[in-house]
Design an enzyme around this catalytic site. Structure first.
Site, PDB file in Angstrom:
ATOM      1  CG  PHE A  72      14.340 -43.704  47.592  1.00 42.91           C
ATOM      2  CD1 PHE A  72      14.182 -44.890  48.287  1.00 42.91           C
ATOM      3  CD2 PHE A  72      13.416 -42.694  47.801  1.00 42.91           C
ATOM      4  CE1 PHE A  72      13.129 -45.067  49.183  1.00 42.91           C
ATOM      5  CE2 PHE A  72      12.359 -42.851  48.690  1.00 42.91           C
ATOM      6  CZ  PHE A  72      12.211 -44.039  49.385  1.00 42.91           C
ATOM      7  CG  ASP A  86      11.441 -38.709  41.909  1.00 41.71           C
ATOM      8  OD1 ASP A  86      11.119 -37.685  42.541  1.00 41.71           O
ATOM      9  OD2 ASP A  86      11.380 -39.856  42.408  1.00 41.71           O
ATOM     10  CE  LYS A 104      10.897 -36.990  50.604  1.00 49.28           C
ATOM     11  NZ  LYS A 104      11.517 -37.893  49.648  1.00 49.28           N
TER      12      LYS A 104
HETATM   13  C1  LIG Z   1      10.980 -39.205  49.233  1.00 49.82           C
HETATM   14  C2  LIG Z   1      11.087 -39.539  47.788  1.00 49.82           C
HETATM   15  C3  LIG Z   1      10.073 -40.264  47.126  1.00 49.82           C
HETATM   16  C4  LIG Z   1       8.897 -40.869  47.863  1.00 49.82           C
HETATM   17  O1  LIG Z   1       8.117 -39.926  48.501  1.00 49.82           O
HETATM   18  P1  LIG Z   1       7.083 -40.399  49.655  1.00 49.82           P
HETATM   19  O2  LIG Z   1       6.287 -39.154  49.959  1.00 49.82           O
HETATM   20  O3  LIG Z   1       7.917 -40.856  50.814  1.00 49.82           O
HETATM   21  O4  LIG Z   1       6.255 -41.495  49.091  1.00 49.82           O
HETATM   22  C5  LIG Z   1      10.218 -40.476  45.773  1.00 49.82           C
HETATM   23  N1  LIG Z   1      11.272 -40.003  45.094  1.00 49.82           N
HETATM   24  C6  LIG Z   1      12.258 -39.297  45.683  1.00 49.82           C
HETATM   25  C7  LIG Z   1      13.393 -38.783  44.861  1.00 49.82           C
HETATM   26  C8  LIG Z   1      12.204 -39.059  47.057  1.00 49.82           C
HETATM   27  O5  LIG Z   1      13.208 -38.403  47.647  1.00 49.82           O
END
Ligand SMILES: *Cc1c(COP(=O)(O)O)cnc(C)c1O
Length: 402
Positions: A142, A227, A256
């Protein structure tokens, strides 16, 4: 459910797209690890905005930093310099042990930035023929919701009906070094991975995987892009989840918690050799690196530099996993995964779906989120007290009859 709550939910359903299916609770205020709904009922937040709220709701230091900056200047656009920008980039780069920062707002934008950066680096530095760059990603990933990012999702819910899809991505099974080695070609510019897969259900890769990815990418002159949007900034008991294997990637993708749950702040952090490929006008964002975002993120960095949040996540996380581990095999829980204050709990299907368990927990004053049918995700703010955590676990045992 009372009529006030019902009305608020009906109105939201009538006037907003149904791209979410929230639990039937309408929050009005929040403080620390607790939220209060419009009827005055209190709930323990065991999700923390998918780790955006690592420092809790209404964190004094973050609110004060935001307020002070609101009174000074909030937006200049990158057409001009502002006096929090250099400070933010310098401190974030140093905090990550890197050299340069490219700030954006949401996580998905930072992932897009990482993809564009890796491709450009591939053409300009590695010498990959134009238009042929490949990025290897993992199944069940994700990374966000843009058309390019869902192009390399393996989740039909996230992907179906949003094509045509962006080419240039190879998908390999998560945790399989052999498959990764096989997939690499001379045109591979990057491997993009979550060091722990969050949305997939808090999947921790097999020991040695991240170190193996580091070795393979180094051998093949391929960028290792981590990520750490959800796993980074304290959640797992370390600043970065990669640290659990002593791995330093070529690029961190952050988001985040970087905005402390106050404002959206994301960034790509890397070396000058990598981020230096962008020239004026080639990439950007109106709000990326704005003064308010920088002020809040600077306070986040100051808090993380003390190490106390990482330590809390490590200590409380050990307790959390000890307690959850006791449930495995007792008939209510099939498996528990995770690191630090982060857990994916696979509920035995006969105990109800993840959604049903989440609703029953809500009725007892605990908020969590289900994922993929029978998994519930536990990720409370790192400021949660041990007593509150134990109370939340008591509620979980009750609803599972464990
Ligand atoms: C939440 C998340 C994203 C996307 O972040 P948004 O601020 O919702 O666009 C990308 N990668 C990971 C691992 C995430 O948990």
């Amino acid at each position: 459910m009372s009529s006030t709550t019902e009305k608020a939910i009906a109105s939201a359903e009538a006037h907003s797209a149904h791209n979410y299916h929230p639990l039937p609770v309408v929050v009005a205020t929040a403080e620390g690890a607790w939220m209060t709904d419009i009827e005055g009922r209190r709930y323990l937040d065991m999700l923390a905005g998918y780790s955006a709220l690592n420092f809790g709701h209404g964190n004094r230091r973050l609110v004060d930093a935001a307020k002070a900056q609101l009174e000074r200047v909030t937006l200049t656009s990158r057409a001009f310099h502002h006096d929090r920008f250099a400070e933010f980039c310098e401190q974030l780069a140093a905090f990550c042990g890197m050299e340069m920062v490219l700030p954006m707002n949401t996580g998905a934008e930072a992932v897009e930035t990482a993809v564009k950066t890796a491709r450009k680096w591939g053409y300009r530095v590695k010498g990959v023929p134009d238009g042929t760059a490949k990025i290897i990603v993992a199944a069940d990933n994700f990374h966000g919701r843009t058309t390019t990012i869902v192009s390399f999702s393996t989740d039909p819910e996230a992907r179906a009906d949003y094509g045509p899809y962006t080419p240039g991505f190879e998908i390999v099974p998560y945790g399989d070094l052999g498959a990764l080695r096989e997939a690499m070609t001379d045109n591979t510019v990057a491997v993009l991975l979550e060091p722990i897969q969050g949305e997939a259900g808090v999947l921790v890769p097999p020991p040695g995987y991240l170190a193996g990815v580091r070795e393979l990418t180094r051998e093949r002159n391929v960028l290792f892009v981590a990520d750490e949007i959800q796993s980074g900034l304290g959640r797992t008991g370390r600043t970065f989840a990669c640290e659990h294997e002593g791995v330093v990637p070529d690029m961190y993708v952050l988001g985040k918690a970087l905005g402390g749950g106050v404002v959206p702040v994301s960034a790509v952090v890397s070396s000058a050799a990598v981020l230096g490929v962008h020239r004026p006008g080639e990439h950007g964002s109106t709000f990326g690196g704005n003064p308010l975002a920088c002020a809040v993120a600077l306070e986040v960095l100051a808090m993380l530099r003390t190490g106390e949040y990482q330590q809390r996540a490590a200590e409380l996380g050990e307790h959390l996993h000890q307690e959850l581990g006791l449930l495995v095999g007792g008939g209510a829980v099939e498996a528990v995964r995770g690191r630090g204050l982060w857990a994916g709990v696979d509920v035995t299907p006969s105990k109800g779906t993840g959604r049903e368990v989440s609703e029953r927990l809500m009725q007892r004053g605990v908020l969590v989120k289900d994922t993929h049918g029978s998994t519930i995700r536990i990720a409370p703010p790192l400021v949660i007290s041990k007593e509150d955590l134990d109370w939340g676990l008591d509620q979980l045992r009750e609803v599972l009859g464990a």
